[in-house]
Design an enzyme around this catalytic site. Sequence first.
Site, PDB file in Angstrom:
ATOM      1  CB  SER A 158      12.923 -63.596 108.928  1.00  0.00           C
ATOM      2  OG  SER A 158      12.866 -62.346 109.549  1.00  0.00           O
ATOM      3  CG  HIS A 189      13.526 -66.554 105.333  1.00  0.00           C
ATOM      4  ND1 HIS A 189      13.374 -67.396 106.405  1.00  0.00           N
ATOM      5  CD2 HIS A 189      14.263 -65.509 105.783  1.00  0.00           C
ATOM      6  CE1 HIS A 189      13.979 -66.882 107.455  1.00  0.00           C
ATOM      7  NE2 HIS A 189      14.536 -65.754 107.108  1.00  0.00           N
ATOM      8  CD  GLU A 236      11.926 -70.998 106.147  1.00  0.00           C
ATOM      9  OE1 GLU A 236      11.030 -71.685 106.659  1.00  0.00           O
ATOM     10  OE2 GLU A 236      12.325 -69.933 106.656  1.00  0.00           O
ATOM     11  CG  ASN A 267      13.299 -67.133 111.609  1.00  0.00           C
ATOM     12  OD1 ASN A 267      14.373 -67.578 112.005  1.00  0.00           O
ATOM     13  ND2 ASN A 267      13.216 -66.192 110.692  1.00  0.00           N
TER      14      ASN A 267
HETATM   15  N1  CAA Z   1      30.748 -64.566 103.532  1.00  0.00           N
HETATM   16  C1  CAA Z   1      31.465 -65.511 102.912  1.00  0.00           C
HETATM   17  N2  CAA Z   1      32.031 -66.552 103.561  1.00  0.00           N
HETATM   18  C2  CAA Z   1      31.880 -66.596 104.892  1.00  0.00           C
HETATM   19  C3  CAA Z   1      31.152 -65.639 105.617  1.00  0.00           C
HETATM   20  C4  CAA Z   1      30.562 -64.591 104.878  1.00  0.00           C
HETATM   21  N3  CAA Z   1      29.833 -63.643 105.470  1.00  0.00           N
HETATM   22  N4  CAA Z   1      31.170 -65.971 106.930  1.00  0.00           N
HETATM   23  C5  CAA Z   1      31.871 -67.103 107.032  1.00  0.00           C
HETATM   24  N5  CAA Z   1      32.310 -67.491 105.804  1.00  0.00           N
HETATM   25  C6  CAA Z   1      33.016 -68.709 105.459  1.00  0.00           C
HETATM   26  C7  CAA Z   1      34.428 -68.757 105.902  1.00  0.00           C
HETATM   27  O1  CAA Z   1      35.284 -68.167 104.964  1.00  0.00           O
HETATM   28  C8  CAA Z   1      34.663 -70.256 106.016  1.00  0.00           C
HETATM   29  O2  CAA Z   1      34.842 -70.798 104.711  1.00  0.00           O
HETATM   30  P1  CAA Z   1      35.495 -72.264 104.399  1.00  0.00           P
HETATM   31  O3  CAA Z   1      34.477 -73.291 104.823  1.00  0.00           O
HETATM   32  O4  CAA Z   1      35.689 -72.249 102.929  1.00  0.00           O
HETATM   33  O5  CAA Z   1      36.746 -72.350 105.188  1.00  0.00           O
HETATM   34  C9  CAA Z   1      33.339 -70.767 106.558  1.00  0.00           C
HETATM   35  O6  CAA Z   1      32.376 -69.790 106.176  1.00  0.00           O
HETATM   36  C10 CAA Z   1      33.352 -70.916 108.064  1.00  0.00           C
HETATM   37  O7  CAA Z   1      33.703 -69.655 108.638  1.00  0.00           O
HETATM   38  P2  CAA Z   1      34.750 -69.415 109.803  1.00  0.00           P
HETATM   39  O8  CAA Z   1      35.812 -70.497 109.762  1.00  0.00           O
HETATM   40  O9  CAA Z   1      35.175 -68.002 109.778  1.00  0.00           O
HETATM   41  O10 CAA Z   1      33.911 -69.506 111.121  1.00  0.00           O
HETATM   42  P3  CAA Z   1      33.012 -70.654 111.692  1.00  0.00           P
HETATM   43  O11 CAA Z   1      33.508 -71.997 111.350  1.00  0.00           O
HETATM   44  O12 CAA Z   1      32.838 -70.247 113.097  1.00  0.00           O
HETATM   45  O13 CAA Z   1      31.621 -70.453 110.921  1.00  0.00           O
HETATM   46  C11 CAA Z   1      29.461 -69.579 110.676  1.00  0.00           C
HETATM   47  C12 CAA Z   1      30.922 -69.250 110.907  1.00  0.00           C
HETATM   48  C13 CAA Z   1      29.277 -70.207 109.289  1.00  0.00           C
HETATM   49  C14 CAA Z   1      28.709 -68.259 110.728  1.00  0.00           C
HETATM   50  C15 CAA Z   1      28.990 -70.597 111.778  1.00  0.00           C
HETATM   51  O14 CAA Z   1      29.288 -70.101 113.045  1.00  0.00           O
HETATM   52  C16 CAA Z   1      27.508 -70.897 111.715  1.00  0.00           C
HETATM   53  O15 CAA Z   1      27.068 -71.705 110.928  1.00  0.00           O
HETATM   54  N6  CAA Z   1      26.739 -70.259 112.601  1.00  0.00           N
HETATM   55  C17 CAA Z   1      25.295 -70.422 112.661  1.00  0.00           C
HETATM   56  C18 CAA Z   1      24.650 -69.554 111.609  1.00  0.00           C
HETATM   57  C19 CAA Z   1      23.164 -69.690 111.615  1.00  0.00           C
HETATM   58  O16 CAA Z   1      22.552 -70.433 112.367  1.00  0.00           O
HETATM   59  N7  CAA Z   1      22.534 -68.924 110.713  1.00  0.00           N
HETATM   60  C20 CAA Z   1      21.098 -68.875 110.640  1.00  0.00           C
HETATM   61  C21 CAA Z   1      20.629 -67.714 111.389  1.00  0.00           C
HETATM   62  S1  CAA Z   1      18.903 -67.647 111.350  1.00  0.00           S
HETATM   63  C22 CAA Z   1      18.539 -66.830 109.974  1.00  0.00           C
HETATM   64  O17 CAA Z   1      19.358 -66.326 109.252  1.00  0.00           O
HETATM   65  C23 CAA Z   1      17.096 -66.728 109.730  1.00  0.00           C
HETATM   66  C24 CAA Z   1      16.491 -65.459 110.179  1.00  0.00           C
HETATM   67  O18 CAA Z   1      15.610 -64.971 109.494  1.00  0.00           O
HETATM   68  C25 CAA Z   1      16.808 -64.831 111.477  1.00  0.00           C
END
Ligand code: CAA
Length: 291
Positions: free
Chosen positions: A119, A140, A152, A190
């Site tokens: 990342s 990524h 990415e 990031n």
């Molecule tokens: N696997 C499969 N499906 C998943 C899942 C997983 N691990 N986690 C969530 N889901 C699905 C749920 O089943 C749900 O599906 P539907 O749309 O079909 O209903 C959907 O995702 C939404 O989940 P929830 O209703 O349980 O919960 P939520 O609405 O709070 O969403 C989230 C959860 C998608 C994680 C949301 O909170 C989110 O988008 N958070 C931000 C995530 C983010 O910013 N990620 C980037 C991080 S940075 C990175 O990754 C880069 C790095 O290098 C550090």
Amino acid sequence: MQVQTVGVIGAGQMGNGIAHVFALAGYDVILSDISPESLEKALDTVGRNLDRQVARDRISLEERNTAMGRIQTTNTLEAMHDADLTIEAATENEEIKREILSALVPHLKQGAYIATNTSSISITRLAASTDRPERFIGLHFMNPVPVMKLVEIIRGIATDEQTYHMAQEVVSKLNKVPANAEDFPAFIVNRVLLPMINEAVYTLYEGVGTVEAIDTAMKLGANHPMGPLQLADFIGLDTCLSIMQVLYEGLADTKYRPCPLLVKYVEAGWLGRKTGRGFYDYSGDTPVPTR
Ligand code: CAA
């Protein structure tokens, strides 16, 4: 070379998500980790996340079972001989990644591609620990991998066109959207996201707001799906710190100085969700802010 078999090294948070999406897209997956417990946990997580997709009618039960059947696990790197593409998804530590890549190379078939899910670390430098920098690329993925649409794509200085096209094709077959980033510290996502998270930790450190106030402010005030401290716990505070260090050292600018509170949490072993404590305590049913 057509990519059909994909090796994934590291069965942690990112590795299991990567195995999940490749298996679901019809690839054969070889998931490797030195720890048998991590592999067992990873398969369990993939199974539960696929169940979640079945429950929401995103995929059928048959697709779920076929995807599970496509993932084989191993404790060694020897099985990567069958992989057309191997994706390194180990911990965000350059020395560890370099060691894994050097150990991997003798097992690969001629012409096989290598990608890293780093990342933040230089693709050019990681590629230099292999015998095929021209067939090496950064892919990524974002967490949670089955949900997040972006990948990415980062080319090192030596990455050739064929490898870049392979990466584009793979991302499109996964039904994800690529964004090209140049090989600069922490790439695009990031470079922007982590300084925001680090600033949220400074905001907490300086007493401007509590954990709850900071997360509520950014969720409701900036429409972020998660507050920055909740997101930091979700990413892992060790990973957040590593990325800030790469930015700080790689760009030599004090604006990327990791917040001392973030450093202290990592030193305490409070790494977020994965250890049960970070800016929130995860020991009960609902996360409780710790400050
Ligand atoms: N696997 C499969 N499906 C998943 C899942 C997983 N691990 N986690 C969530 N889901 C699905 C749920 O089943 C749900 O599906 P539907 O749309 O079909 O209903 C959907 O995702 C939404 O989940 P929830 O209703 O349980 O919960 P939520 O609405 O709070 O969403 C989230 C959860 C998608 C994680 C949301 O909170 C989110 O988008 N958070 C931000 C995530 C983010 O910013 N990620 C980037 C991080 S940075 C990175 O990754 C880069 C790095 O290098 C550090």
